[in-house]
Design an enzyme around this catalytic site. Sequence first.
Site, PDB file in Angstrom:
ATOM      1  CD  GLU A 107      -2.206  -1.424   2.869  1.00 25.91           C
ATOM      2  OE1 GLU A 107      -2.096  -0.473   3.685  1.00 25.91           O
ATOM      3  OE2 GLU A 107      -2.710  -2.518   3.154  1.00 25.91           O
ATOM      4  CE  LYS A 166       5.819   5.141   6.609  1.00 30.27           C
ATOM      5  NZ  LYS A 166       5.412   6.439   7.047  1.00 30.27           N
ATOM      6  CG  ASP A 184       4.593  12.535   4.764  1.00 25.24           C
ATOM      7  OD1 ASP A 184       4.619  12.274   5.986  1.00 25.24           O
ATOM      8  OD2 ASP A 184       5.388  13.311   4.217  1.00 25.24           O
ATOM      9  CE1 TYR A 222     -11.641  -4.255  21.055  1.00 25.45           C
ATOM     10  CE2 TYR A 222     -13.363  -2.688  20.482  1.00 25.45           C
ATOM     11  CZ  TYR A 222     -12.872  -3.683  21.311  1.00 25.45           C
ATOM     12  OH  TYR A 222     -13.603  -4.096  22.374  1.00 25.45           O
ATOM     13  CE  LYS A 278      10.251   7.396   5.679  1.00 23.54           C
ATOM     14  NZ  LYS A 278       9.517   7.946   6.746  1.00 23.54           N
ATOM     15  CB  CYS A 316      18.711  48.298  -5.544  1.00 16.38           C
ATOM     16  SG  CYS A 316      16.935  48.177  -5.298  1.00 16.38           S
ATOM     17  CB  CYS A 319      16.270  52.519  -6.775  1.00 17.11           C
ATOM     18  SG  CYS A 319      17.314  51.875  -5.459  1.00 17.11           S
ATOM     19  CB  CYS A 373      18.545  48.441  -1.849  1.00 19.81           C
ATOM     20  SG  CYS A 373      18.108  50.106  -2.374  1.00 19.81           S
ATOM     21  CB  CYS A 380      14.599  51.904  -2.662  1.00 17.23           C
ATOM     22  SG  CYS A 380      14.301  50.397  -3.573  1.00 17.23           S
TER      23      CYS A 380
HETATM   24  S1  IVH Z   1       0.224   0.403   8.810  1.00 15.55           S
HETATM   25  C1  IVH Z   1       0.709  -1.309  13.060  1.00 15.55           C
HETATM   26  N1  IVH Z   1      -0.308   1.476   6.484  1.00 15.55           N
HETATM   27  O1  IVH Z   1       2.933   5.465   8.677  1.00 15.55           O
HETATM   28  C2  IVH Z   1       0.999  -0.854  11.672  1.00 15.55           C
HETATM   29  N2  IVH Z   1       0.649   2.834   8.134  1.00 15.55           N
HETATM   30  O2  IVH Z   1       5.672   5.203   9.824  1.00 15.55           O
HETATM   31  C3  IVH Z   1       0.413   0.425  11.432  1.00 15.55           C
HETATM   32  N3  IVH Z   1       0.948   5.157   7.456  1.00 15.55           N
HETATM   33  O3  IVH Z   1       2.144   5.631  12.039  1.00 15.55           O
HETATM   34  C4  IVH Z   1       0.867   1.098  10.252  1.00 15.55           C
HETATM   35  N4  IVH Z   1       0.116   4.945   5.442  1.00 15.55           N
HETATM   36  O4  IVH Z   1       0.502   6.677  10.480  1.00 15.55           O
HETATM   37  C5  IVH Z   1       0.191   1.669   7.712  1.00 15.55           C
HETATM   38  N5  IVH Z   1      -0.869   2.276   4.385  1.00 15.55           N
HETATM   39  C6  IVH Z   1      -0.387   2.497   5.611  1.00 15.55           C
HETATM   40  C7  IVH Z   1       0.060   3.748   6.036  1.00 15.55           C
HETATM   41  C8  IVH Z   1       0.587   3.878   7.304  1.00 15.55           C
HETATM   42  C9  IVH Z   1       0.646   5.775   6.307  1.00 15.55           C
HETATM   43  C10 IVH Z   1       1.583   5.830   8.596  1.00 15.55           C
HETATM   44  C11 IVH Z   1       0.995   5.491   9.916  1.00 15.55           C
HETATM   45  C12 IVH Z   1       2.150   5.055  10.780  1.00 15.55           C
HETATM   46  C13 IVH Z   1       3.323   5.534  10.022  1.00 15.55           C
HETATM   47  C14 IVH Z   1       4.513   4.647  10.320  1.00 15.55           C
END
Ligand code: IVH
Length: 669
Positions: A103, A105, A107, A222, A313, A405, A408, A423, A428
């Site tokens: 997936e 990640k 930011d 959960y 990353k 400048c 001027c 300047c 000016c």
């Molecule tokens: S899974 C227990 N999936 O990245 C595992 N995290 O550096 C939970 N994040 O704190 C993380 N996209 O806030 C997961 N597709 C994704 C994510 C993701 C962004 C963030 C998340 C986490 C941080 C970790």
Amino acid sequence: MTRKELEQLYQEAEYHSNLYYNQDAPEISDFEYDALMRRIQEAEQEHPEWVTAASPTQRVGGAATKAGELGKVTHLVPLLSLQDVFSLEEVYNWWDGQPLSVEPKIDGLSAAVTYEDGVLTLGATRGDGHVGENVTENLRRVAGIPARLNPCPWLPEHYTLAVRCEVVMPVEAFQRVNAELELEGKKTFANPRNAAAGSLRLKDASVTGERGLLAVAFQILYVQGFEDVEEAHRPSLLQSRDLKLLGELGFQPVNSLPAASKEEIGAAIRRIDETRYDLSYWLDGAVAKIDDRAVQTTLGATAKFPRWAVAYKYPPEQKSTTITRIYTQVGRTGRVTPVAEFTPIQLAGTTVTRATLHNPEFMESLGGVCVGATVLCRKAAEIIPEILQVLSRPEDGEPFAITGCPECGTPVVKSREGNGAYCPNINCPAQFARHLAFFASRDVMDIDGLGPKRVNQLIEAGLLHQIGDIYRLKEHREALLALPKSGEKSVENLLNGIEASKDRPLARVIKALGISGIGSHVGEALEARYPDMDTIRGLSVEEMTVIDGVGPISAQGLYDFFRSQDGSRLVDDLAACGVNMTSRTYGQARPAGALEGQTVVITGTLPSMSRKEAESLIKAHGGKVSSSVSKKTGLVLAGEAAGSKLDKANQLGIRVISEAELLALLDNN
Ligand code: IVH
């Protein structure tokens, strides 16, 4: 690495982690922070015996609350962080052969939302992973967080569902929010992630609503009450299925790519990288997760990271390009800044065509910059383009040098500190904007809604030609409304702010005239001593010199200003506009002391008084104490072992007295 060096790295990480998590104001890029953490991890792997509880690797970053702000929430399931890796090799080493969900990640910042029987009941930030902040009301105003879940037919009657999502500020919203903050003269955000964090944790949830935040769901944390739901719709069996269910319930889930071989993992990670800039928000990597949630549970987690996922990353993008032109700009402070224009390149999702060259010192540090040079660029904090290095120069390329400048043409000078390019011309045109912005600023006339950007906008629109025009803006309401980013509310706000500024104390009005060397201190002294502006305008140079803090040079400046055509016109105009010209503290001035208006420098050890005692004695008699000797110094009080300050006083012909002489002087008065 030595143990001491490692401890230094701990401190460095602590410092940057605090800026990032608690202040929302990082000084280094995420990539640099990751690199720092990497060095720590590597050293700790080599010397596990050095690891202590103080190590950032032993904690999940971020403190839960800023003291006294939002309420705390303890998470039912801890919101763990992810182990970062920086090469595909490391992903393959981690992988145990089970099917994955790969997936993006995202930011932003993590939040957990809980639903009871379909209704949002609680929303919290991640905080330290165990305890977060209660931001339920703020999260209600974030797109992608349904207040009520879709009534899917497979949902049980009674249930609890907690979902983890990443809250982001889409880049477009980020640019708009920053432009608005800038117009209002407020501090802007460094990047979209900080903007999201700052906007989610606001006390006033309605402001959060105006910030255009978005939540992307990525994990079911959960569930309770789903035991009897048919398997095809039962949550927490497969990560990839959970994401689909979240979509059906009304969330915006993260995209999931299945991968079951090294080739597929590599392809998925590359695919996410390629589409990285097609999304409205930022990604900083890809997450590879074991899809089967039962296996996830078996694998479990370390104190900080789950064993069933890693984050790959992406490095910040760097590209080379050729400089096509170098020009200069002059800013509000008179600073002249060189800018390089280059052949357009794509960086972090946008087309970049120029970058600042800051000042002559920066150009020198690059070894000289010229048109035709090939340079390496990246986006610092992924927002501001930056030139990292000159890769090559044409043979006949003359290094660019700032001469005059750009407004001027006046030859530039260095700052008092001996750097930059400024300047020096007070007439000016760029300085008119500067004076206006100063006039409106918080410590001067404090005009709400009239920040430097707005000032420039109004000048460009031809609405401001002289300072007093500020008070005539109300006659141009229509023109104001026609300006970009200028709605009813902001125009109303601006005009109210302008009206309110007419009532500022006389001291502020004096400061607002922008006379060199005449600040709040002198303004207050004048206001306390004289009844109104008319009286002050009529003072002689001698009368002004008596005032604390006014040396002969500033006194002459003040005198000349009031007698100059521009100066007297400005004061008349402001008075005609209804700006306060009357003192409110008149008569409250202390009787002149023996040292009234004199600046005294103390040097060496005095025979009977401590330095502190001497200072209060001098101040009690109207004098001012300064630490360095200059032409403005009135007296030097010298004791035992006086050094360079005494020499300087003698050089400048400043009167030097002993403690006894000082006491006699005060006695006689
Ligand atoms: S899974 C227990 N999936 O990245 C595992 N995290 O550096 C939970 N994040 O704190 C993380 N996209 O806030 C997961 N597709 C994704 C994510 C993701 C962004 C963030 C998340 C986490 C941080 C970790």
